[in-house]
Every structure is written in structure tokens, then in C-alpha cells.
Design an enzyme around this catalytic site. Structure first.
Site, PDB file in Angstrom:
ATOM      1  N   ARG A  89     -22.225 -10.060 -17.806  1.00 14.78           N
ATOM      2  CA  ARG A  89     -23.546 -10.662 -17.997  1.00 14.78           C
ATOM      3  C   ARG A  89     -24.485  -9.738 -18.782  1.00 14.78           C
ATOM      4  O   ARG A  89     -25.375 -10.198 -19.487  1.00 14.78           O
ATOM      5  CB  ARG A  89     -24.138 -11.018 -16.631  1.00 14.78           C
ATOM      6  CG  ARG A  89     -25.408 -11.806 -16.663  1.00 14.78           C
ATOM      7  CD  ARG A  89     -25.849 -12.202 -15.254  1.00 14.78           C
ATOM      8  NE  ARG A  89     -25.161 -13.382 -14.773  1.00 14.78           N
ATOM      9  CZ  ARG A  89     -24.247 -13.376 -13.803  1.00 14.78           C
ATOM     10  NH1 ARG A  89     -23.901 -12.250 -13.220  1.00 14.78           N
ATOM     11  NH2 ARG A  89     -23.666 -14.489 -13.418  1.00 14.78           N
ATOM     12  N   ARG A  93     -22.795  -3.161 -18.490  1.00 14.82           N
ATOM     13  CA  ARG A  93     -22.107  -3.194 -17.203  1.00 14.82           C
ATOM     14  C   ARG A  93     -21.357  -4.503 -17.016  1.00 14.82           C
ATOM     15  O   ARG A  93     -21.713  -5.523 -17.594  1.00 14.82           O
ATOM     16  CB  ARG A  93     -23.073  -2.955 -16.045  1.00 14.82           C
ATOM     17  CG  ARG A  93     -24.272  -3.856 -16.003  1.00 14.82           C
ATOM     18  CD  ARG A  93     -25.395  -3.165 -15.227  1.00 14.82           C
ATOM     19  NE  ARG A  93     -26.583  -3.990 -15.050  1.00 14.82           N
ATOM     20  CZ  ARG A  93     -27.562  -4.096 -15.957  1.00 14.82           C
ATOM     21  NH1 ARG A  93     -27.457  -3.475 -17.110  1.00 14.82           N
ATOM     22  NH2 ARG A  93     -28.628  -4.838 -15.705  1.00 14.82           N
ATOM     23  N   CYS A 102     -12.870 -11.624   1.798  1.00 15.09           N
ATOM     24  CA  CYS A 102     -13.814 -10.704   2.421  1.00 15.09           C
ATOM     25  C   CYS A 102     -13.408 -10.487   3.874  1.00 15.09           C
ATOM     26  O   CYS A 102     -12.674 -11.294   4.462  1.00 15.09           O
ATOM     27  CB  CYS A 102     -15.228 -11.268   2.376  1.00 15.09           C
ATOM     28  SG  CYS A 102     -15.877 -11.552   0.715  1.00 15.09           S
ATOM     29  N   CYS A 106     -20.185 -14.625   4.875  1.00 17.12           N
ATOM     30  CA  CYS A 106     -21.598 -14.887   5.158  1.00 17.12           C
ATOM     31  C   CYS A 106     -21.876 -16.362   4.900  1.00 17.12           C
ATOM     32  O   CYS A 106     -21.433 -16.925   3.899  1.00 17.12           O
ATOM     33  CB  CYS A 106     -22.477 -14.018   4.271  1.00 17.12           C
ATOM     34  SG  CYS A 106     -22.105 -12.249   4.371  1.00 17.12           S
ATOM     35  N   CYS A 109     -23.512 -17.275   1.393  1.00 15.00           N
ATOM     36  CA  CYS A 109     -22.911 -16.615   0.230  1.00 15.00           C
ATOM     37  C   CYS A 109     -23.011 -17.479  -1.032  1.00 15.00           C
ATOM     38  O   CYS A 109     -22.701 -18.679  -1.005  1.00 15.00           O
ATOM     39  CB  CYS A 109     -21.443 -16.307   0.518  1.00 15.00           C
ATOM     40  SG  CYS A 109     -20.576 -15.539  -0.869  1.00 15.00           S
ATOM     41  N   ARG A 111     -21.068 -17.210  -3.538  1.00 19.63           N
ATOM     42  CA  ARG A 111     -19.720 -17.492  -4.028  1.00 19.63           C
ATOM     43  C   ARG A 111     -18.883 -18.171  -2.932  1.00 19.63           C
ATOM     44  O   ARG A 111     -17.654 -18.087  -2.945  1.00 19.63           O
ATOM     45  CB  ARG A 111     -19.033 -16.197  -4.480  1.00 19.63           C
ATOM     46  CG  ARG A 111     -19.648 -15.562  -5.718  1.00 19.63           C
ATOM     47  CD  ARG A 111     -18.756 -14.498  -6.328  1.00 19.63           C
ATOM     48  NE  ARG A 111     -19.394 -13.914  -7.508  1.00 19.63           N
ATOM     49  CZ  ARG A 111     -19.822 -12.661  -7.592  1.00 19.63           C
ATOM     50  NH1 ARG A 111     -19.652 -11.842  -6.572  1.00 19.63           N
ATOM     51  NH2 ARG A 111     -20.404 -12.226  -8.694  1.00 19.63           N
ATOM     52  N   ASP A 270     -30.030 -17.565  -2.955  1.00 23.96           N
ATOM     53  CA  ASP A 270     -29.501 -18.340  -4.074  1.00 23.96           C
ATOM     54  C   ASP A 270     -29.327 -19.808  -3.690  1.00 23.96           C
ATOM     55  O   ASP A 270     -29.217 -20.159  -2.512  1.00 23.96           O
ATOM     56  CB  ASP A 270     -28.152 -17.765  -4.520  1.00 23.96           C
ATOM     57  CG  ASP A 270     -28.291 -16.369  -5.109  1.00 23.96           C
ATOM     58  OD1 ASP A 270     -29.169 -16.186  -5.973  1.00 23.96           O
ATOM     59  OD2 ASP A 270     -27.533 -15.470  -4.691  1.00 23.96           O
ATOM     60  N   ASP A 307     -31.928 -14.006  -8.714  1.00 22.99           N
ATOM     61  CA  ASP A 307     -30.811 -14.157  -9.648  1.00 22.99           C
ATOM     62  C   ASP A 307     -30.928 -15.552 -10.240  1.00 22.99           C
ATOM     63  O   ASP A 307     -30.695 -16.551  -9.549  1.00 22.99           O
ATOM     64  CB  ASP A 307     -29.477 -13.976  -8.916  1.00 22.99           C
ATOM     65  CG  ASP A 307     -28.474 -13.207  -9.751  1.00 22.99           C
ATOM     66  OD1 ASP A 307     -28.545 -13.315 -10.979  1.00 22.99           O
ATOM     67  OD2 ASP A 307     -27.629 -12.503  -9.173  1.00 22.99           O
ATOM     68  N   LYS A 314     -30.717 -11.101 -13.030  1.00 28.92           N
ATOM     69  CA  LYS A 314     -31.722 -10.800 -12.007  1.00 28.92           C
ATOM     70  C   LYS A 314     -33.061 -10.443 -12.651  1.00 28.92           C
ATOM     71  O   LYS A 314     -33.101  -9.736 -13.659  1.00 28.92           O
ATOM     72  CB  LYS A 314     -31.266  -9.623 -11.136  1.00 28.92           C
ATOM     73  CG  LYS A 314     -30.012  -9.869 -10.326  1.00 28.92           C
ATOM     74  CD  LYS A 314     -29.699  -8.643  -9.474  1.00 28.92           C
ATOM     75  CE  LYS A 314     -28.386  -8.835  -8.728  1.00 28.92           C
ATOM     76  NZ  LYS A 314     -27.225  -8.838  -9.660  1.00 28.92           N
TER      77      LYS A 314
END
Length: 352
Positions: A89, A93, A102, A106, A109, A111, A270, A307, A314
Site C-alpha cells: 500500500r 513498506r 491466528c 477477534c 477483525c 480480515r 473498521d 484505515d 491510515k
């Protein structure tokens, strides 16, 4: 006998975190979104005095309610993924997502529809291609291993990836985003720390939202990481009825700092599907950040960020204290709410 991670309705009922009356709705949730609660988290849930940990990990019927604003890709990962495992993005980086699993899932989340126990990570050839992509782009400076949770990988696999990145002269920083230290602290051991320290500039970003997550066992493991010289930062999500008040955030950020973890990001929630019950308004978040400014140490202040949907990245969305009234003249509000006139006495910009 070793206790297992809870992944189904039966396990949730056996641990008395849901009732039989809730089982049908929760079964529908689990068919759509993965569930995993480690023994450590289950112990924290059953011993905590409030719902600050419970609601982050135990599914609820509210997740079945979706709005038109919500998306399966709320921050635009797909538009910035040139090949499996890579999300690129920003120019300097790149995200390297090796696994899609995971230690816990959560409930908020972003994703949540892409990660889960049934999803495979990168194959060896896909990982090689992702590393080749990073190796070829000399503008890259930082590699971020993110979620799925990279610390669910074995130390051996982590060592291989870090060794490959260490050999790329243009990569200065390797960053890990993880929940493992707070949800499965038994995984933090000498072998894992040795793997992380193979790169001279590894940073660990701890995902933690509530002070009750920082149990004595977790704090012991954070001390091991800090003593090993690994810089520790945190990212939190602002969650309705979990940490959306000054007292909880103050206790969280202070406790993190005492354990040598610098608060880094406070994310606005999000627009992931089925997560509206977790989101606050931006105005609420700004008001909270304003209340923290001044009474609480500047070291405790994370960046409050949004985000942007679609993948624009962000942006800081914290409260504003300065208003420009005329050329070189500003009205500035201090931490007590008092207004001050400030004249920007500087040399003019050199037009040439």
C-alpha cells in the site's frame, strides 16, 4: 491433560461462556466466522470482573446483523495485493502475510472473512515468490508480518523468513503484528526470541485492547521480550462498551508503559461485516483522545487513526487544537480548553 483451544459451540457451553439458549445463533455465527479461544484467554474471561475480555473473543448473535456500509474487505487489501501474501500500500513498506490463522479470532477483525482455521497459509513456492518480490523492490525499507498471526509460526519457519529478509540490504526494519503474547504467552520462549533477534532491527507490535489482558503471565513474557532488546509497541482498537472510556484507556496505556510497551495506534473500528455493535463514532473517539491529553502522560498517547475504506491507508483523526484566523495568526486551544492567540513569526517562504 493439556487443555485445548475452544473452537465450537460445545466448547463454549462446557466453559459456561454461552447458554444453551444462545447455541443456535452462535452456531450460525461460527459457520460464517471462525472462533478460537485459547486456554489462557478462557481463564482470563472467567476470572475478569468485567466484559472487557469476554466480548472480544466470545461470538454473539449481533454478528449476524450486517449493514450496507460494511464490507468483506473494509480497508482494501485486495486492491493492493499483487501476489499471494503481499499487500503493498505504501512505497517504502509492505505487508507479508505468511499465514491465515491466528491463535484467537477477534470478533471485530477486519480480515475476519479471510482468516480462519480452515484457511491455508502460503505454500513454499508462494513464500519464495513473495520474498522475491520484496528482494526486487529496492524502494522497500520495512517488512510487516501481519495477520493471520505470524507468531503462530514455528521458530524454525520464522528463522527462515527473518534470515531471508536479513540478507536484503535495502530492508532496514522487520515488524511483527501479533496477539500471541497476550493470548498464548506460553509460546514466548527462548527459541522464539532467538529467532526474532536474528534481524538487528525487529519491532514487535502487540495487539491489546483492555488492561485485563495484561495478566501476570503476560507481563512476565513481555519482560522477557523487552530484556532481549526487542522494541515493543502496541496497537488497540476503540471498542464500544469495552474500552471507550477514559478510565479504561488510561489504565491500559499506563500498564503497557510500565511493561515497556509504547502505545502506538488506537484504531477506529473498521467497517467489517457484522461488527457495527463494536464501533463508536469518530466524534466519541476524538473526545476521548482530548480527555486523555494533559491529564495523562504524553508517553501514553497513541495516534488515533482511521484505515480508510478502499485502501487509501491510515490517516490520523485525532482532535484539532489549532484554527487559523488570518495569515500567520492562529487560535490554539490548550489542554484545559482555554483559547490562546499565536502569531507564527517566521521568515517568508523563499519563492525562488
Amino acid at each position: 491433560m493439556k487443555r485445548q483451544t475452544v473452537r465450537d459451540v460445545k466448547g463454549l457451553m462446557e466453559n459456561s461462556v454461552i447458554s444453551p439458549e444462545q447455541s443456535d445463533d452462535i452456531s450460525q455465527v461460527i459457520r460464517k466466522f471462525s472462533v478460537a479461544i485459547t486456554p489462557h484467554v478462557m481463564d482470563t474471561i472467567t476470572s475478569a470482573e468485567n466484559a472487557g475480555v469476554f466480548e472480544q473473543f466470545v461470538p454473539s448473535a449481533a454478528e449476524l446483523e450486517e449493514t450496507s456500509a460494511e464490507s468483506s474487505d473494509p480497508i482494501g487489501d485486495h486492491a493492493h495485493s499483487p501476489l499471494p501474501g503481499i499487500i503493498h500500500r505504501y512505497e517504502d513498506r509492505v505487508l507479508l502475510n505468511v499465514v491465515q490463522t491466528c491463535a484467537v479470532y477477534c470478533r471485530y477483525c477486519f480480515r475476519r472473512e479471510n482468516v480462519g482455521s480452515g484457511n491455508a497459509g502460503l505454500t513454499p513456492s508462494q513464500l519464495d515468490s513473495a520474498l522475491d518480490y520484496i528482494r526486487a523492490d529496492k524502494k522497500l525499507w520495512e517488512v510487516i508480518l501481519s495477520g493471520g498471526d505470524p507468531l503462530t509460526l514455528s521458530p524454525r519457519r520464522l528463522s527462515h523468513i527473518i534470515e531471508e529478509l536479513k540478507g536484503m540490504e535495502h530492508i532496514g526494519i522487520v515488524r511483527f503484528h501479533t496477539r500471541v503474547p497476550t493470548v498464548a504467552p506460553d509460546k514466548i520462549n527462548d527459541e522464539l526470541i532467538a529467532a526474532l533477534k536474528q534481524h538487528p532491527a525487529v519491532y514487535l507490535i502487540l495487539h491489546v485492547n483492555h488492561p485485563d489482558e495484561l495478566t501476570p503471565q503476560v507481563c512476565e513474557k513481555l519482560a522477557l521480550l523487552a530484556d532481549a532488546g526487542i522494541p515493543l509497541l502496541s496497537q488497540s482498537v476503540l471498542l464500544r462498551n469495552i474500552n471507550d472510556n477514559v478510565d479504561v484507556l488510561t489504565r491500559l496505556f499506563r500498564k503497557l508503559l510500565v511493561n515497556r510497551v509504547k502505545p502506538y495506534y488506537l484504531h477506529h473500528g473498521d467497517l467489517a461485516k457484522g461488527t457495527r455493535h463494536f464501533r463508536t463514532s469518530i466524534e466519541q473517539g476524538q473526545a476521548l483522545m482530548k480527555e486523555l491529553r494533559g491529564p495523562v502522560s504524553g508517553l501514553c498517547q497513541p495516534h488515533y487513526v482511521l484505515d480508510l475504506p478502499g485502501g487509501a491507508g491510515k490517516v490520523p483523526i485525532g482532535p484539532q487544537y489549532l484554527t487559523t484566523t488570518s495569515e500567520n495568526t492562529h487560535r490554539v486551544e490548550d489542554v484545559s480548553g482555554c483559547s490562546h492567540l499565536y502569531v507564527d513569526d517566521c521568515l517568508p517562504v523563499d519563492a525562488g
